[in-house]
Write a protein that holds these residues in place. Structure first.
Motif, PDB file in Angstrom:
ATOM      1  N   ALA A 104       0.827  -1.220   0.000  1.00  0.00           N
ATOM      2  CA  ALA A 104       0.000   0.000   0.000  1.00  0.00           C
ATOM      3  C   ALA A 104       0.854   1.260   0.000  1.00  0.00           C
ATOM      4  O   ALA A 104       1.913   1.318   0.630  1.00  0.00           O
ATOM      5  N   ARG A 105       0.358   2.267  -0.686  1.00  0.00           N
ATOM      6  CA  ARG A 105       1.039   3.565  -0.685  1.00  0.00           C
ATOM      7  C   ARG A 105       0.851   4.292   0.636  1.00  0.00           C
ATOM      8  O   ARG A 105       1.743   4.994   1.092  1.00  0.00           O
ATOM      9  N   GLU A 106      -0.334   4.130   1.233  1.00  0.00           N
ATOM     10  CA  GLU A 106      -0.616   4.711   2.543  1.00  0.00           C
ATOM     11  C   GLU A 106      -1.136   3.604   3.445  1.00  0.00           C
ATOM     12  O   GLU A 106      -1.934   2.777   3.024  1.00  0.00           O
ATOM     13  N   ARG A 107      -0.678   3.611   4.705  1.00  0.00           N
ATOM     14  CA  ARG A 107      -1.051   2.560   5.649  1.00  0.00           C
ATOM     15  C   ARG A 107      -1.546   3.181   6.946  1.00  0.00           C
ATOM     16  O   ARG A 107      -0.890   4.052   7.515  1.00  0.00           O
ATOM     17  N   THR A 146       4.488  -9.530  15.896  1.00  0.00           N
ATOM     18  CA  THR A 146       4.504  -8.178  15.334  1.00  0.00           C
ATOM     19  C   THR A 146       4.400  -8.246  13.820  1.00  0.00           C
ATOM     20  O   THR A 146       5.116  -9.016  13.178  1.00  0.00           O
ATOM     21  N   PHE A 147       3.511  -7.410  13.245  1.00  0.00           N
ATOM     22  CA  PHE A 147       3.404  -7.360  11.785  1.00  0.00           C
ATOM     23  C   PHE A 147       3.934  -6.065  11.194  1.00  0.00           C
ATOM     24  O   PHE A 147       4.168  -5.991   9.988  1.00  0.00           O
ATOM     25  N   ALA A 148       4.159  -5.042  12.019  1.00  0.00           N
ATOM     26  CA  ALA A 148       4.710  -3.784  11.494  1.00  0.00           C
ATOM     27  C   ALA A 148       5.305  -2.949  12.626  1.00  0.00           C
ATOM     28  O   ALA A 148       4.841  -2.998  13.759  1.00  0.00           O
ATOM     29  N   ARG A 149       6.327  -2.173  12.273  1.00  0.00           N
ATOM     30  CA  ARG A 149       6.889  -1.199  13.207  1.00  0.00           C
ATOM     31  C   ARG A 149       6.032   0.062  13.156  1.00  0.00           C
ATOM     32  O   ARG A 149       5.315   0.313  12.185  1.00  0.00           O
ATOM     33  N   LEU A 150       6.112   0.875  14.185  1.00  0.00           N
ATOM     34  CA  LEU A 150       5.330   2.112  14.230  1.00  0.00           C
ATOM     35  C   LEU A 150       5.600   2.997  13.023  1.00  0.00           C
ATOM     36  O   LEU A 150       4.691   3.602  12.469  1.00  0.00           O
ATOM     37  N   THR A 151       6.837   3.080  12.609  1.00  0.00           N
ATOM     38  CA  THR A 151       7.219   3.977  11.512  1.00  0.00           C
ATOM     39  C   THR A 151       6.794   3.473  10.133  1.00  0.00           C
ATOM     40  O   THR A 151       6.981   4.177   9.144  1.00  0.00           O
ATOM     41  N   ILE A 206      -2.023   6.239  13.188  1.00  0.00           N
ATOM     42  CA  ILE A 206      -2.906   5.376  13.962  1.00  0.00           C
ATOM     43  C   ILE A 206      -4.205   6.143  14.136  1.00  0.00           C
ATOM     44  O   ILE A 206      -4.197   7.310  14.559  1.00  0.00           O
ATOM     45  N   LEU A 207      -5.315   5.517  13.807  1.00  0.00           N
ATOM     46  CA  LEU A 207      -6.634   6.114  13.980  1.00  0.00           C
ATOM     47  C   LEU A 207      -7.250   5.495  15.223  1.00  0.00           C
ATOM     48  O   LEU A 207      -7.346   4.267  15.325  1.00  0.00           O
ATOM     49  N   THR A 208      -7.643   6.331  16.174  1.00  0.00           N
ATOM     50  CA  THR A 208      -8.161   5.821  17.440  1.00  0.00           C
ATOM     51  C   THR A 208      -9.333   6.652  17.926  1.00  0.00           C
ATOM     52  O   THR A 208      -9.673   7.675  17.325  1.00  0.00           O
ATOM     53  N   VAL A 237       5.136   8.216  15.051  1.00  0.00           N
ATOM     54  CA  VAL A 237       3.882   7.914  14.354  1.00  0.00           C
ATOM     55  C   VAL A 237       2.837   8.987  14.671  1.00  0.00           C
ATOM     56  O   VAL A 237       2.772   9.497  15.782  1.00  0.00           O
ATOM     57  N   ARG A 238       2.068   9.327  13.671  1.00  0.00           N
ATOM     58  CA  ARG A 238       0.974  10.289  13.847  1.00  0.00           C
ATOM     59  C   ARG A 238      -0.214   9.576  14.478  1.00  0.00           C
ATOM     60  O   ARG A 238      -0.547   8.457  14.098  1.00  0.00           O
ATOM     61  N   VAL A 239      -0.842  10.213  15.460  1.00  0.00           N
ATOM     62  CA  VAL A 239      -2.030   9.661  16.120  1.00  0.00           C
ATOM     63  C   VAL A 239      -3.190  10.602  15.834  1.00  0.00           C
ATOM     64  O   VAL A 239      -3.102  11.800  16.110  1.00  0.00           O
ATOM     65  N   GLU A 240      -4.265  10.071  15.257  1.00  0.00           N
ATOM     66  CA  GLU A 240      -5.453  10.868  14.950  1.00  0.00           C
ATOM     67  C   GLU A 240      -6.635  10.338  15.744  1.00  0.00           C
ATOM     68  O   GLU A 240      -6.820   9.123  15.850  1.00  0.00           O
ATOM     69  N   TYR A 241      -7.398  11.257  16.278  1.00  0.00           N
ATOM     70  CA  TYR A 241      -8.530  10.915  17.128  1.00  0.00           C
ATOM     71  C   TYR A 241      -9.841  11.023  16.381  1.00  0.00           C
ATOM     72  O   TYR A 241     -10.011  11.887  15.518  1.00  0.00           O
ATOM     73  N   GLU A 242     -10.790  10.173  16.759  1.00  0.00           N
ATOM     74  CA  GLU A 242     -12.161  10.294  16.290  1.00  0.00           C
ATOM     75  C   GLU A 242     -12.756  11.532  16.966  1.00  0.00           C
ATOM     76  O   GLU A 242     -12.564  11.754  18.155  1.00  0.00           O
ATOM     77  N   GLN A 243     -13.432  12.325  16.218  1.00  0.00           N
ATOM     78  CA  GLN A 243     -14.043  13.551  16.767  1.00  0.00           C
ATOM     79  C   GLN A 243     -15.445  13.303  17.241  1.00  0.00           C
ATOM     80  O   GLN A 243     -16.191  12.594  16.780  1.00  0.00           O
TER      81      GLN A 243
END
Length: 104
Positions: free
Chosen positions: A50-53, A69-74, A79-81, A98-104
């Motif tokens: 994938a180009r974006e994960r 483990t299937f992936a490193r943070l980088t 991460i969508l939470t 890693v960027r962390v994005e919150y549900e609004q």
């Protein structure tokens, strides 16, 4: 539904723009992890293709480690939470790269 080597091989032939993956554990040192090996190759194929994960994980997954483990943070774009994640915990992961994005 496909799992195992056949699914991973198939995914590697796709031009995936965005992949959204679930994770049992989200850990600053061990990255993104799951318990079963059935989806390990499939998730790795998505990470590699994938180009974006993006990993989608609720606040209860943070600080947790599963068996594999299937992936490193980088290796992910973000991460969508949910909005219940403690801001201090989010900052720990941001400092780990890693960027962390919150549900609004």
């Amino acid at each position: 539904m496909l799992i195992g080597p056949e699914a991973a091989a198939l995914v590697r032939t796709f031009n995936v723009r965005k992949a959204f993956l679930s994770s049992t554990g989200v850990h600053a040192e061990y990255g993104f992890s799951i318990y079963t090996g059935d989806f390990l190759d499939f998730k790795r194929a998505l990470i590699e293709s994938a180009r974006e994960r993006y990993v989608v994980a609720d606040r209860h997954k943070f600080g947790t480690v599963a068996l594999r483990t299937f992936a490193r943070l980088t290796e992910v774009n973000a991460i969508l939470t949910d909005g219940g994640l403690d801001r201090g915990t989010a900052e720990t992961f941001r400092k780990a790269g890693v960027r962390v994005e919150y549900e609004q």
